[in-house]
Design an enzyme around this catalytic site. Structure first.
Site, mmCIF file in Angstrom:
data_model
loop_
_atom_site.group_PDB
_atom_site.id
_atom_site.type_symbol
_atom_site.label_atom_id
_atom_site.label_comp_id
_atom_site.label_asym_id
_atom_site.label_seq_id
_atom_site.Cartn_x
_atom_site.Cartn_y
_atom_site.Cartn_z
ATOM 1 N N SER A 1 -21.399 14.823 -0.687
ATOM 2 C CA SER A 1 -20.103 14.604 -1.345
ATOM 3 C C SER A 1 -19.297 15.901 -1.242
ATOM 4 C CB SER A 1 -20.342 14.283 -2.820
ATOM 5 O OG SER A 1 -19.123 14.285 -3.533
ATOM 6 N N TYR B 1 -24.401 16.406 -10.983
ATOM 7 C CA TYR B 1 -24.066 15.637 -9.774
ATOM 8 C C TYR B 1 -23.879 16.590 -8.592
ATOM 9 C CZ TYR B 1 -21.749 12.278 -6.676
ATOM 10 O OH TYR B 1 -21.413 11.479 -5.599
HETATM 11 P P1 NDP Z 1 -21.769 2.299 -5.119
HETATM 12 O O1 NDP Z 1 -22.076 2.362 -6.580
HETATM 13 O O2 NDP Z 1 -20.874 1.221 -4.631
HETATM 14 O O3 NDP Z 1 -23.125 2.254 -4.288
HETATM 15 C C1 NDP Z 1 -24.277 2.913 -4.710
HETATM 16 C C2 NDP Z 1 -25.459 2.241 -4.035
HETATM 17 O O4 NDP Z 1 -26.656 2.928 -4.434
HETATM 18 C C3 NDP Z 1 -25.613 0.791 -4.438
HETATM 19 O O5 NDP Z 1 -25.905 0.040 -3.288
HETATM 20 C C4 NDP Z 1 -26.812 0.803 -5.381
HETATM 21 O O6 NDP Z 1 -27.505 -0.416 -5.240
HETATM 22 C C5 NDP Z 1 -27.608 1.956 -4.800
HETATM 23 N N1 NDP Z 1 -28.594 2.492 -5.732
HETATM 24 C C6 NDP Z 1 -28.399 3.076 -6.936
HETATM 25 N N2 NDP Z 1 -29.590 3.412 -7.491
HETATM 26 C C7 NDP Z 1 -30.543 3.028 -6.596
HETATM 27 C C8 NDP Z 1 -31.961 3.099 -6.582
HETATM 28 N N3 NDP Z 1 -32.665 3.625 -7.598
HETATM 29 N N4 NDP Z 1 -32.615 2.603 -5.511
HETATM 30 C C9 NDP Z 1 -31.933 2.052 -4.480
HETATM 31 N N5 NDP Z 1 -30.603 1.971 -4.432
HETATM 32 C C10 NDP Z 1 -29.923 2.452 -5.482
HETATM 33 O O7 NDP Z 1 -21.174 3.729 -4.757
HETATM 34 P P2 NDP Z 1 -20.828 4.442 -3.360
HETATM 35 O O8 NDP Z 1 -20.840 3.506 -2.254
HETATM 36 O O9 NDP Z 1 -19.623 5.244 -3.625
HETATM 37 O O10 NDP Z 1 -22.055 5.452 -3.244
HETATM 38 C C11 NDP Z 1 -22.778 5.670 -2.051
HETATM 39 C C12 NDP Z 1 -23.063 7.139 -1.905
HETATM 40 O O11 NDP Z 1 -21.838 7.827 -1.687
HETATM 41 C C13 NDP Z 1 -23.695 7.806 -3.136
HETATM 42 O O12 NDP Z 1 -24.711 8.686 -2.708
HETATM 43 C C14 NDP Z 1 -22.546 8.557 -3.748
HETATM 44 O O13 NDP Z 1 -22.984 9.649 -4.513
HETATM 45 C C15 NDP Z 1 -21.800 8.987 -2.512
HETATM 46 N N6 NDP Z 1 -20.418 9.382 -2.692
HETATM 47 C C16 NDP Z 1 -19.502 8.506 -3.185
HETATM 48 C C17 NDP Z 1 -18.205 8.920 -3.401
HETATM 49 C C18 NDP Z 1 -17.174 8.023 -3.998
HETATM 50 O O14 NDP Z 1 -16.102 8.518 -4.382
HETATM 51 N N7 NDP Z 1 -17.391 6.732 -4.111
HETATM 52 C C19 NDP Z 1 -17.770 10.283 -3.055
HETATM 53 C C20 NDP Z 1 -18.809 11.105 -2.509
HETATM 54 C C21 NDP Z 1 -20.072 10.667 -2.331
HETATM 55 P P3 NDP Z 1 -28.353 -1.174 -6.371
HETATM 56 O O15 NDP Z 1 -27.663 -0.943 -7.674
HETATM 57 O O16 NDP Z 1 -28.331 -2.597 -5.896
HETATM 58 O O17 NDP Z 1 -29.727 -0.565 -6.288
#
Ligand code: NDP
Length: 244
Positions: A138, A151
């Protein structure tokens, strides 16, 4: 070229957008996350568009579960060309609130989850003598702010883990590439993981003003994957143009 690509956190946001784009480009997708109904919907959508995809319900905090995801890819397609460690949560708050459970959840998902992915996929890639990790960090891995300490620590950790992995694999001449993608504010469900109501409200308002679609991140990831095997795109930082 068709590649077998595994994505964690593929049930929404950046993971889902990337899975759908890469499937449209003809790759074989293996999706991991905890919400099975969402994974089933995404696999169906990909298959309905004549793409290839399967899934395994995966909790990235559990090494056995992550190894099962890798095994699903091997059983179904016999190879793992790309492994994207993307699952993440962002329950930000100031330290004085003492939300220790949130701190631990970020460490478990954002950091331990990436390490579990490496533990599951790297031995397979070494045997294949090829592979590619995409690790989602990020812009918060580069800088922090009040409320963002834990974070940012996990995302800075992803940068360091990725860089050490890159150097080790280059030294070993293993043909395993490493790319970190560092997004800014992206319109996904990530804000829902915030437990402090004030932080959640403020973040949601900010995201409403500046955030861009996860499709933009997916395109950058596809660019890194599709680069010639001799070239390793090590980091992509991509912010909304309006993000200061
Ligand atoms: P979302 O919340 O849409 O996606 C997060 C994903 O992580 C979901 O598919 C969720 O699926 C999964 N997840 C969470 N906990 C677990 C777990 N214990 N095991 C397996 N899967 C898990 O957010 P984003 O798409 O934004 O996030 C994706 C990545 O991008 C993250 O690492 C986030 O930190 C990073 N990011 C996002 C930014 C933003 O502004 N959106 C900016 C910078 C980085 P489920 O709940 O079904 O398990």
């Amino acid at each position: 070229m068709s590649k077998v690509i595994v994505i964690t956190g593929a049930s929404s946001g950046i993971g889902q957008a990337t899975a759908e784009l890469l499937a449209r480009q003809g790759n074989k997708m293996v999706l991991g996350a905890r919400r099975e109904s969402r994974l089933q919907e995404i696999v169906k959508k990909i298959k309905d568009a004549n793409g290839e995809a399967t899934y395994a319900v995966t909790d990235v905090t559990d090494l056995a579960s992550v190894k099962k995801l890798a095994q699903t890819a091997m059983d179904q397609y016999g190879k793992i060309a790309v492994w994207m460690n993307n699952a993440g949560v962002m329950p930000q708050s100031t330290f004085i609130e003492g939300r220790v459970e949130d701190w631990n959840r970020m460490i478990d998902v954002n950091l331990r989850g990436v390490l579990n992915g490496i533990a599951a996929a790297l031995p397979i890639m070494r045997k294949q003598a090829s592979g590619h990790f995409i690790n989602t960090s990020s812009v918060a891995g580069h800088a922090t702010h009040p409320g963002g300490g834990v974070y940012s620590a996990t995302k800075a950790g992803v940068l360091m883990i990725s860089e050490a992995l890159r150097q080790e694999e280059a030294q070993a001449q293993s043909n395993v590439r490493v790319t970190v993608v560092s997004p800014g504010a992206i319109n996904t469900e990530l804000v829902n993981s915030i437990t402090d109501p004030n932080v959640k409200k403020g973040t949601a308002q900010y995201y409403d003003q500046v955030a861009i679609s996860p499709d933009q991140i997916a395109k950058s990831i596809a660019f890194a994957i599709n680069a010639p095997e001799s070239a390793s795109i090590n980091e992509i930082v991509i912010r909304p143009s309006k993000q200061a």
